[in-house]
Design a protein around this motif. Sequence first.
Motif, short mmCIF file in Angstrom:
data_model
loop_
_atom_site.label_atom_id
_atom_site.label_comp_id
_atom_site.label_asym_id
_atom_site.label_seq_id
_atom_site.Cartn_x
_atom_site.Cartn_y
_atom_site.Cartn_z
N MET A 1 30.17 49.02 4.43
CA MET A 1 30.82 49.33 5.68
C MET A 1 32.00 50.26 5.41
O MET A 1 32.83 49.98 4.56
CB MET A 1 31.28 48.02 6.34
CG MET A 1 31.90 48.21 7.69
SD MET A 1 32.45 46.67 8.48
CE MET A 1 30.94 46.10 9.22
N ASP A 2 32.06 51.38 6.12
CA ASP A 2 33.17 52.31 5.90
C ASP A 2 34.37 51.92 6.76
O ASP A 2 34.31 50.98 7.56
CB ASP A 2 32.74 53.75 6.13
CG ASP A 2 32.48 54.11 7.58
OD1 ASP A 2 32.66 53.25 8.46
OD2 ASP A 2 32.11 55.26 7.84
N ALA A 3 35.47 52.64 6.59
CA ALA A 3 36.72 52.29 7.27
C ALA A 3 36.58 52.31 8.79
O ALA A 3 37.08 51.41 9.47
CB ALA A 3 37.82 53.25 6.83
N ASP A 5 33.90 51.80 10.60
CA ASP A 5 33.11 50.64 11.02
C ASP A 5 33.95 49.36 10.98
O ASP A 5 33.85 48.51 11.86
CB ASP A 5 31.87 50.47 10.14
CG ASP A 5 30.83 51.55 10.39
OD1 ASP A 5 30.81 52.13 11.50
OD2 ASP A 5 30.04 51.82 9.46
N THR A 6 34.78 49.24 9.96
CA THR A 6 35.65 48.07 9.84
C THR A 6 36.65 48.02 10.98
O THR A 6 36.85 46.96 11.60
CB THR A 6 36.39 48.08 8.48
OG1 THR A 6 35.43 48.07 7.43
CG2 THR A 6 37.34 46.90 8.35
N ILE A 7 37.25 49.15 11.28
CA ILE A 7 38.22 49.22 12.38
C ILE A 7 37.54 48.88 13.70
O ILE A 7 38.08 48.08 14.49
CB ILE A 7 38.87 50.62 12.43
CG1 ILE A 7 39.74 50.82 11.19
CG2 ILE A 7 39.67 50.80 13.72
CD1 ILE A 7 40.13 52.26 10.94
N LYS A 8 36.38 49.45 13.93
CA LYS A 8 35.66 49.15 15.16
C LYS A 8 35.32 47.67 15.25
O LYS A 8 35.47 47.05 16.31
CB LYS A 8 34.39 50.01 15.24
CG LYS A 8 34.69 51.48 15.50
CD LYS A 8 33.52 52.40 15.27
CE LYS A 8 32.36 52.18 16.18
NZ LYS A 8 31.32 53.22 16.03
N ALA A 9 34.88 47.08 14.14
CA ALA A 9 34.51 45.66 14.12
C ALA A 9 35.71 44.75 14.36
O ALA A 9 35.56 43.67 14.94
CB ALA A 9 33.84 45.31 12.80
N GLU A 10 36.89 45.17 13.94
CA GLU A 10 38.08 44.36 14.13
C GLU A 10 38.73 44.57 15.49
O GLU A 10 39.31 43.64 16.05
CB GLU A 10 39.08 44.64 13.01
CG GLU A 10 38.60 44.14 11.66
CD GLU A 10 39.57 44.40 10.53
OE1 GLU A 10 40.70 44.88 10.79
OE2 GLU A 10 39.21 44.12 9.38
N TYR A 81 47.84 46.52 16.03
CA TYR A 81 46.74 46.86 15.12
C TYR A 81 46.53 48.37 15.09
O TYR A 81 46.39 48.97 14.02
CB TYR A 81 45.46 46.14 15.55
CG TYR A 81 44.30 46.41 14.63
CD1 TYR A 81 44.20 45.76 13.42
CD2 TYR A 81 43.32 47.33 14.97
CE1 TYR A 81 43.14 46.02 12.55
CE2 TYR A 81 42.26 47.60 14.12
CZ TYR A 81 42.17 46.95 12.92
OH TYR A 81 41.13 47.21 12.06
#
Length: 97
Positions: A1-3, A5-10, A81
Amino acid sequence: MDALDTIKAELAPRLDSLVEHFQSLQEPRAAAFFSGIAAALAAVQEEADLLEVFFALSTTAFQGFSFDPVAAAGVDDVLAYAEQISHAFTAGSGAIH
């Protein structure tokens, strides 16, 4: 998972929670505002897209919404955030994180 994708998921669940809260309070303007930001977040493909999402979030204070304590805490969490992520993306490579 790239950055991204991580931001979107959080960030997505936080926005979804705000939308649900505003819908339960029958605050359609606030629900629509945060729903639009959630949709823009879902469409993020590159850093520039994320910048647009954060720019939209930065206008929250100018929308004229009145937040109850639960909404205020949720909005503060989302904005904090976004600020944290913005700082990470704009920090120079020589900066200490």
